[in-house]
Scaffold this motif. Sequence first.
Motif, mmCIF file in Angstrom:
data_model
loop_
_atom_site.group_PDB
_atom_site.id
_atom_site.type_symbol
_atom_site.label_atom_id
_atom_site.label_comp_id
_atom_site.label_asym_id
_atom_site.label_seq_id
_atom_site.Cartn_x
_atom_site.Cartn_y
_atom_site.Cartn_z
ATOM 1 N N HIS A 23 0.872 -1.253 -0.048
ATOM 2 C CA HIS A 23 -0.120 0.059 -0.057
ATOM 3 C C HIS A 23 0.834 1.438 -0.165
ATOM 4 C CE1 HIS A 23 1.018 0.812 4.402
ATOM 5 N NE2 HIS A 23 0.699 -0.581 4.453
ATOM 6 N N GLY A 24 0.245 2.587 -0.091
ATOM 7 C CA GLY A 24 0.914 3.591 -0.128
ATOM 8 C C GLY A 24 0.936 4.395 1.398
ATOM 9 N N ARG A 25 1.460 5.438 1.556
ATOM 10 C CA ARG A 25 1.492 6.071 2.653
ATOM 11 C C ARG A 25 0.046 6.431 3.217
ATOM 12 N NH1 ARG A 25 4.947 8.841 5.739
ATOM 13 N NH2 ARG A 25 4.154 10.948 7.020
ATOM 14 N N GLN A 26 -0.152 6.448 4.452
ATOM 15 C CA GLN A 26 -1.248 6.787 4.949
ATOM 16 C C GLN A 26 -2.374 5.639 4.561
ATOM 17 O OE1 GLN A 26 -2.533 11.102 4.765
ATOM 18 N NE2 GLN A 26 -4.629 10.517 4.933
ATOM 19 N N SER A 27 -2.097 4.347 4.539
ATOM 20 C CA SER A 27 -3.136 3.505 3.830
ATOM 21 C C SER A 27 -3.108 2.117 4.755
ATOM 22 C CB SER A 27 -2.841 3.271 2.596
ATOM 23 O OG SER A 27 -3.784 2.376 2.024
ATOM 24 N N ASN A 28 -3.852 1.258 4.436
ATOM 25 C CA ASN A 28 -3.844 0.063 5.035
ATOM 26 C C ASN A 28 -4.472 -1.028 4.155
ATOM 27 O OD1 ASN A 28 -6.648 0.171 5.349
ATOM 28 N ND2 ASN A 28 -6.418 1.598 7.047
ATOM 29 N N GLU A 29 -4.503 -2.285 4.658
ATOM 30 C CA GLU A 29 -5.134 -3.445 3.500
ATOM 31 C C GLU A 29 -6.614 -3.050 3.049
ATOM 32 O OE1 GLU A 29 -5.691 -8.541 3.669
ATOM 33 O OE2 GLU A 29 -5.017 -7.404 5.663
ATOM 34 N N ASN A 30 -7.280 -2.879 4.123
ATOM 35 C CA ASN A 30 -8.719 -2.403 3.450
ATOM 36 C C ASN A 30 -8.668 -1.180 2.369
ATOM 37 O OD1 ASN A 30 -9.767 -4.328 5.224
ATOM 38 N ND2 ASN A 30 -10.311 -2.823 6.985
ATOM 39 N N LEU A 31 -8.069 -0.329 2.764
ATOM 40 C CA LEU A 31 -7.925 0.743 1.843
ATOM 41 C C LEU A 31 -7.527 0.724 0.519
ATOM 42 C CD1 LEU A 31 -8.757 3.857 1.206
ATOM 43 C CD2 LEU A 31 -6.646 4.455 2.344
ATOM 44 N N VAL A 32 -6.443 -0.130 0.286
ATOM 45 C CA VAL A 32 -5.716 -0.569 -0.880
ATOM 46 C C VAL A 32 -6.538 -1.338 -1.613
ATOM 47 C CG1 VAL A 32 -4.350 -2.587 -0.060
ATOM 48 C CG2 VAL A 32 -3.476 -0.640 -1.890
ATOM 49 N N ASN A 33 -7.351 -2.315 -0.685
ATOM 50 C CA ASN A 33 -8.188 -3.312 -1.698
ATOM 51 C C ASN A 33 -9.379 -2.628 -2.338
ATOM 52 O OD1 ASN A 33 -7.306 -5.921 -1.341
ATOM 53 N ND2 ASN A 33 -7.651 -6.149 0.652
ATOM 54 N N PHE A 34 -9.700 -1.491 -1.747
ATOM 55 C CA PHE A 34 -10.614 -0.649 -2.382
ATOM 56 C C PHE A 34 -10.149 0.041 -3.751
ATOM 57 C CE2 PHE A 34 -12.528 3.627 -3.205
ATOM 58 C CZ PHE A 34 -13.700 3.248 -3.639
ATOM 59 N N GLN A 35 -8.854 0.800 -3.569
ATOM 60 C CA GLN A 35 -7.924 1.401 -4.461
ATOM 61 C C GLN A 35 -7.776 0.328 -5.660
ATOM 62 O OE1 GLN A 35 -5.015 2.537 -1.561
ATOM 63 N NE2 GLN A 35 -5.346 4.591 -2.504
ATOM 64 N N LEU A 36 -7.543 -0.849 -5.421
ATOM 65 C CA LEU A 36 -7.311 -1.676 -6.530
ATOM 66 C C LEU A 36 -8.457 -2.241 -7.427
ATOM 67 C CD1 LEU A 36 -4.273 -3.672 -4.862
ATOM 68 C CD2 LEU A 36 -4.039 -2.244 -6.725
ATOM 69 N N SER A 37 -9.622 -1.915 -7.032
ATOM 70 C CA SER A 37 -10.773 -2.658 -7.531
ATOM 71 C C SER A 37 -10.677 -2.728 -8.998
ATOM 72 C CB SER A 37 -12.272 -1.876 -7.080
ATOM 73 O OG SER A 37 -12.017 -0.523 -7.523
ATOM 74 N N LEU A 221 2.851 3.848 -18.627
ATOM 75 C CA LEU A 221 1.428 4.082 -18.945
ATOM 76 C C LEU A 221 0.766 5.367 -18.107
ATOM 77 C CD1 LEU A 221 0.274 0.329 -18.361
ATOM 78 C CD2 LEU A 221 0.911 1.546 -20.575
ATOM 79 N N GLU A 222 0.449 6.008 -18.816
ATOM 80 C CA GLU A 222 -0.215 7.473 -18.216
ATOM 81 C C GLU A 222 -1.880 7.380 -18.263
ATOM 82 O OE1 GLU A 222 3.399 10.345 -18.366
ATOM 83 O OE2 GLU A 222 1.528 10.985 -19.612
ATOM 84 N N HIS A 223 -2.423 7.966 -17.295
ATOM 85 C CA HIS A 223 -3.806 8.328 -17.478
ATOM 86 C C HIS A 223 -4.223 9.652 -16.949
ATOM 87 C CE1 HIS A 223 -4.417 8.287 -13.069
ATOM 88 N NE2 HIS A 223 -3.161 7.253 -13.075
ATOM 89 N N PRO A 224 -5.388 10.302 -17.420
ATOM 90 C CA PRO A 224 -5.466 11.900 -17.279
ATOM 91 C C PRO A 224 -6.022 12.255 -15.783
ATOM 92 C CG PRO A 224 -7.590 10.661 -18.425
ATOM 93 C CD PRO A 224 -6.576 9.761 -18.140
ATOM 94 N N GLU A 225 -5.955 11.357 -14.906
ATOM 95 C CA GLU A 225 -6.498 11.563 -13.549
ATOM 96 C C GLU A 225 -5.283 12.094 -12.655
ATOM 97 O OE1 GLU A 225 -9.873 9.009 -12.383
ATOM 98 O OE2 GLU A 225 -8.926 7.742 -13.844
ATOM 99 N N GLY A 226 -5.748 12.307 -11.194
ATOM 100 C CA GLY A 226 -4.804 12.666 -10.267
ATOM 101 C C GLY A 226 -3.790 11.820 -9.568
ATOM 102 N N HIS A 227 -4.011 11.995 -8.121
ATOM 103 C CA HIS A 227 -3.238 11.205 -7.210
ATOM 104 C C HIS A 227 -3.927 9.972 -6.808
ATOM 105 C CE1 HIS A 227 0.376 10.463 -4.589
ATOM 106 N NE2 HIS A 227 -0.609 10.325 -3.819
ATOM 107 N N GLN A 228 -4.215 9.149 -7.803
ATOM 108 C CA GLN A 228 -5.169 7.905 -7.418
ATOM 109 C C GLN A 228 -4.816 6.808 -8.449
ATOM 110 O OE1 GLN A 228 -8.787 10.634 -8.553
ATOM 111 N NE2 GLN A 228 -9.356 8.810 -9.480
ATOM 112 N N LEU A 229 -5.272 5.824 -8.616
ATOM 113 C CA LEU A 229 -5.501 4.847 -9.419
ATOM 114 C C LEU A 229 -6.120 5.017 -10.440
ATOM 115 C CD1 LEU A 229 -3.570 3.508 -7.159
ATOM 116 C CD2 LEU A 229 -4.598 1.278 -8.147
ATOM 117 N N PRO A 230 -6.415 4.871 -11.689
ATOM 118 C CA PRO A 230 -7.353 4.869 -12.659
ATOM 119 C C PRO A 230 -8.584 4.567 -12.301
ATOM 120 C CG PRO A 230 -5.463 3.829 -13.830
ATOM 121 C CD PRO A 230 -5.010 3.939 -12.403
ATOM 122 N N SER A 231 -9.612 5.409 -12.504
ATOM 123 C CA SER A 231 -11.117 4.901 -12.190
ATOM 124 C C SER A 231 -11.618 4.129 -12.802
ATOM 125 C CB SER A 231 -11.679 6.169 -12.107
ATOM 126 O OG SER A 231 -11.352 7.425 -11.356
#
Length: 537
Positions: A23-37, A221-231
């Motif tokens: 995971h990244g900074r200020q994160s945890n297992e639950n949060l990163v699982n959501f980010q990786l959906s 690889l790039e995407h047009p979004e910000g500090h996040q994984l591609p939506s």
Amino acid sequence: AERKALPPARPLAQGRPRILVLHGRQSNENLVNFQLSGFKTALGKDVDISVLEGDHIWKYQEGFDGHDADGMSVQLSKGKDFKIWFRHSSDDRRGRIDFFQQMDPSVTVTYEGAEEAADKLLQAVAADRTDVVVALFEGTIVVHLAIAKLLESGRPVPWRLSVFFGPLCIRDDRLARPFAKARAPHPTVHVFGRSDEYYFYQRAAAGRTPPEDYYEAPLILEHPEGHQLPSPGQPHSKAVYDRIRAEVWFRCGLQDEAPAHVARPPKPTSMAIRDLNFMAPRKLRVLALCGGHSCQAVIKFQTNQLRTALGKDAAEWTFLEGTKDWTWYEGEPTVSEMEERIANGAQLKNWYMDKCKEVSPSKRLNRLKQFDPETVVEYEDVAGVVASLREYIMREGPFDVLMGFSQGCIMLHLLIGHLRSEEPGGRELYPERWQHARNTREDMPWRCSVFFSGMHIRDKRYFHFFDKKSTHPTVFVGGTEDEYYDYARDGFGNRPQEQYYVNPLVLSHGQSHEFPTVNPRAREIYDQVCAEIWRHC
């Protein structure tokens, strides 16, 4: 050729690909699982995914962290502590948040516990077969550190592929040394968001080696979004995740044909435009400085074509006139009827007044006196005018572009010269976050400057401002029929204004002392000016 530079894929000995996530900074297992959906949807159920957490609990620190945990992150964490992989400190003395410290090349950063975090990753991989390591943001640093250890000891990387979302460089220079000696022959995918406030830092690395250059033949690889994984659900996201899936399958020996080559995107020249308090997108902001014996209404009229070319909905313009009342006197230029109509009775202004000391006093026009190399020209109250303009910029900013016309260009040179002689300052001087982004004297508190019908500094007391060229990005536009054209090209013991700066873009048109209006050349110039503005913004 790019694929041949890396080891060929070996078929999996058994089972399906195993993926370990950091995971990244200020994160945890639950949060990163959501980010990786979106990532998990793309890979489907044919992979096994596990998460490795950092050992340090994160708590918000006022003045160090950019923000506290938002409500959504707290909710998604479901009661779990937020974690970080390691702690760090720096020698920055300007009272800035960590975001700005990391981006300042002159700041030395020291990691505490980072090597232990890298060992934790290596131990986890040794304990259980891992085919792919996926890391987010700060977690990518841990993977780089682990690979650096392996590289230094001559050991191969025991997993097949690393996928980095928002990869960050190793900021502790001691620990980055192995990558200074050699690139790792390890397959990697680097995913960046072009609107990420970290995007420029991620790919430029504050004067260090960018993480994509730690490895041989990285896939960018790039995407047009910000500090996040591609939506998930977005076409650009599907393209990114499908390409990652193809790379995973190929590196795990589950498909024979190498995925299609992707050209490496060009690196950015500056940070994405952001409201740095909330890290939210905002419009481009332009500050336009009037010429001499002019006013706000005139410069607004003069910039109409440029504003249209830049996009009136894309940029917010501010028009600023000088502070010195100007009244015509013998020797001064005569204001045109059109300028008088546009001014509509407003008091015309100069940025400063000047004196011409001739060898033999004459009644020549003021500009002809200035054209005489024997004439000594002195600007009045420069320090006060510069202080007033600087205060305005710091109070009303941030501005991204400063643009000047005629005397406004000279004023802009004087402002840049003064700022180059001062230390940038931090929270002890400036309360707003955007004011802390300036790292060195050469960094201006805006991104680039555009000069229309400008001239060099004529007052010899300020020639030293540009004894060394400024690295500030600049664009110069001038008319070959301008009565000041030859004068501006000469420099009069100083140098032409373009020579004040490194690599200026210089454009010319066939008109006089004015903004270009005659097409097609005017359109060509404005298109080039806009392209240069957006390149730096």
